[in-house]
Design an enzyme around this catalytic site. Structure first.
Site, PDB file in Angstrom:
ATOM      1  N   ASP A  50     102.049  29.464 -27.199  1.00  0.00           N
ATOM      2  CA  ASP A  50     101.492  30.209 -26.057  1.00  0.00           C
ATOM      3  C   ASP A  50     101.931  29.690 -24.682  1.00  0.00           C
ATOM      4  O   ASP A  50     101.108  29.571 -23.769  1.00  0.00           O
ATOM      5  CB  ASP A  50      99.956  30.235 -26.140  1.00  0.00           C
TER       6      ASP A  50
ATOM      7  N   ASP B  43     100.306  34.861 -27.532  1.00  0.00           N
ATOM      8  CA  ASP B  43      99.004  35.533 -27.518  1.00  0.00           C
ATOM      9  C   ASP B  43      99.273  36.965 -27.029  1.00  0.00           C
ATOM     10  O   ASP B  43      99.940  37.153 -26.003  1.00  0.00           O
ATOM     11  CB  ASP B  43      98.099  34.766 -26.540  1.00  0.00           C
TER      12      ASP B  43
ATOM     13  N   HIS C 150      97.319  40.503 -26.724  1.00  0.00           N
ATOM     14  CA  HIS C 150      96.107  41.304 -26.866  1.00  0.00           C
ATOM     15  C   HIS C 150      96.292  42.736 -26.362  1.00  0.00           C
ATOM     16  O   HIS C 150      96.891  42.941 -25.293  1.00  0.00           O
ATOM     17  CB  HIS C 150      94.958  40.671 -26.065  1.00  0.00           C
TER      18      HIS C 150
ATOM     19  N   HIS D 251      90.523  44.076 -25.243  1.00  0.00           N
ATOM     20  CA  HIS D 251      90.356  43.230 -26.434  1.00  0.00           C
ATOM     21  C   HIS D 251      88.942  42.638 -26.477  1.00  0.00           C
ATOM     22  O   HIS D 251      88.333  42.357 -25.442  1.00  0.00           O
ATOM     23  CB  HIS D 251      91.393  42.097 -26.416  1.00  0.00           C
TER      24      HIS D 251
ATOM     25  N   HIS E  59      93.598  38.509 -20.402  1.00  0.00           N
ATOM     26  CA  HIS E  59      94.812  37.688 -20.377  1.00  0.00           C
ATOM     27  C   HIS E  59      95.771  38.157 -21.466  1.00  0.00           C
ATOM     28  O   HIS E  59      95.348  38.752 -22.456  1.00  0.00           O
ATOM     29  CB  HIS E  59      94.461  36.205 -20.596  1.00  0.00           C
TER      30      HIS E  59
ATOM     31  N   LYS F 213      99.954  37.079 -31.974  1.00  0.00           N
ATOM     32  CA  LYS F 213      98.615  36.948 -32.555  1.00  0.00           C
ATOM     33  C   LYS F 213      97.582  37.507 -31.593  1.00  0.00           C
ATOM     34  O   LYS F 213      97.816  37.568 -30.387  1.00  0.00           O
ATOM     35  CB  LYS F 213      98.318  35.490 -32.865  1.00  0.00           C
TER      36      LYS F 213
ATOM     37  N   CYS G  44      94.165  27.222 -29.029  1.00  0.00           N
ATOM     38  CA  CYS G  44      95.235  27.695 -29.920  1.00  0.00           C
ATOM     39  C   CYS G  44      96.000  26.571 -30.602  1.00  0.00           C
ATOM     40  O   CYS G  44      96.394  26.713 -31.766  1.00  0.00           O
ATOM     41  CB  CYS G  44      96.150  28.644 -29.164  1.00  0.00           C
TER      42      CYS G  44
HETATM   43  C1  VGL Z   1      94.052  30.721 -25.868  1.00  0.00           C
HETATM   44  C2  VGL Z   1      91.975  31.281 -25.112  1.00  0.00           C
HETATM   45  C3  VGL Z   1      92.229  32.611 -25.360  1.00  0.00           C
HETATM   46  C4  VGL Z   1      95.060  29.639 -26.126  1.00  0.00           C
HETATM   47  C5  VGL Z   1      94.329  32.038 -26.134  1.00  0.00           C
HETATM   48  O1  VGL Z   1      96.272  29.915 -26.126  1.00  0.00           O
HETATM   49  O2  VGL Z   1      94.625  28.472 -26.309  1.00  0.00           O
HETATM   50  N1  VGL Z   1      92.876  30.338 -25.364  1.00  0.00           N
HETATM   51  N2  VGL Z   1      93.403  32.982 -25.874  1.00  0.00           N
HETATM   52 ZN    ZN Z   2      93.808  35.064 -26.088  1.00  0.00          ZN
END
Ligand code: VGL
Ligand code: ZN
Length: 216
Positions: A15, A57, A59, A63, A92, A118, A163
């Protein structure tokens, strides 16, 4: 942990997306501090026939993990979802948005052999790159790694306590030797989440190392 890298090793760069970097919608403090160590690691993996996989990430709008999808709720509150507790986040990494792009500052990204997305099911979050938050739906990553004969997973990126930790715990649960390169990660660290994640990783047998251990 054997620091000798080889063709059964994979670096998972988790990410490294604009929304988690300074100025992003869910900016992680010093998030861009992961970029130089990940690039250095990726160079080392490449020169030892190791592998590079990225996660993203990804979404859909509205979401279920977005506070904006739950009237009256604010970001960073926790709600109960059918699959368990869910921290609510600012919107996000919306599919196709600039915030969802992998940082162009990450030089190694173009050489990645796989980008695993994901969190694309609207009603289920997925911190882990292996299994969604319902704990049943697999992303296919474990199958990919096994089919390619990969045995050891090195995790780096954002965020340590979400994550990265969930991905490392699931890698271990899938039977991979699992290492978190801790200085190539940065944490969100809300309500003790970092300390809890580090304790969970240790209990699960995930090894914590530093970039220098692998470059020496
Ligand atoms: C993440 C919060 C929401 C991460 C992703 O990449 O750690 N944290 N979505
Ligand atoms: Zn996320």
């Amino acid at each position: 942990m054997d620091p000798t890298l080889g063709e059964e090793d994979v670096l998972l760069a988790i990410d490294v997306q604009y929304d988690f970097l300074p100025g992003g919608a869910l900016a992680v403090a010093d998030g861009d501090g992961v970029i130089a160590p990940i690039d250095a690691l990726a160079r080392r993996f490449a020169s030892h026939r190791g592998h590079l996989v990225l996660t993203q990430d990804w979404h859909p709008p509205h979401h279920a993990s977005f506070a904006s999808s739950h009237p009256g709720k604010a970001a960073f509150e926790t709600i109960q979802m059918p699959y368990g507790p869910q921290v609510l986040w600012p919107d996000h990494c919306v599919q196709g948005s600039r915030g969802a792009e992998i940082s162009r500052g990450l030089d190694c990204a173009s050489a990645a052999e796989l980008v695993i997305r994901k969190g694309f099911h609207k009603d289920v979050d997925s911190y882990s790159a292996f299994r969604e938050a319902d704990r049943h739906t697999h992303t296919g990553l474990a199958g990919y790694l096994r089919e390619r004969g990969l045995k050891r997973v090195f995790c780096a990126g954002l965020a340590t306590d979400f994550c990265v930790a969930w991905t490392a715990l699931d890698a271990r649960a899938e039977g991979f030797e699992t290492v978190v390169v801790i200085d190539a990660c940065r944490a969100i660290d809300q309500d003790g989440s970092l300390a809890k994640a580090l304790a969970d990783l240790e209990r699960a047998g995930v090894v914590i190392c530093e970039t220098g251990d692998l470059l020496a």
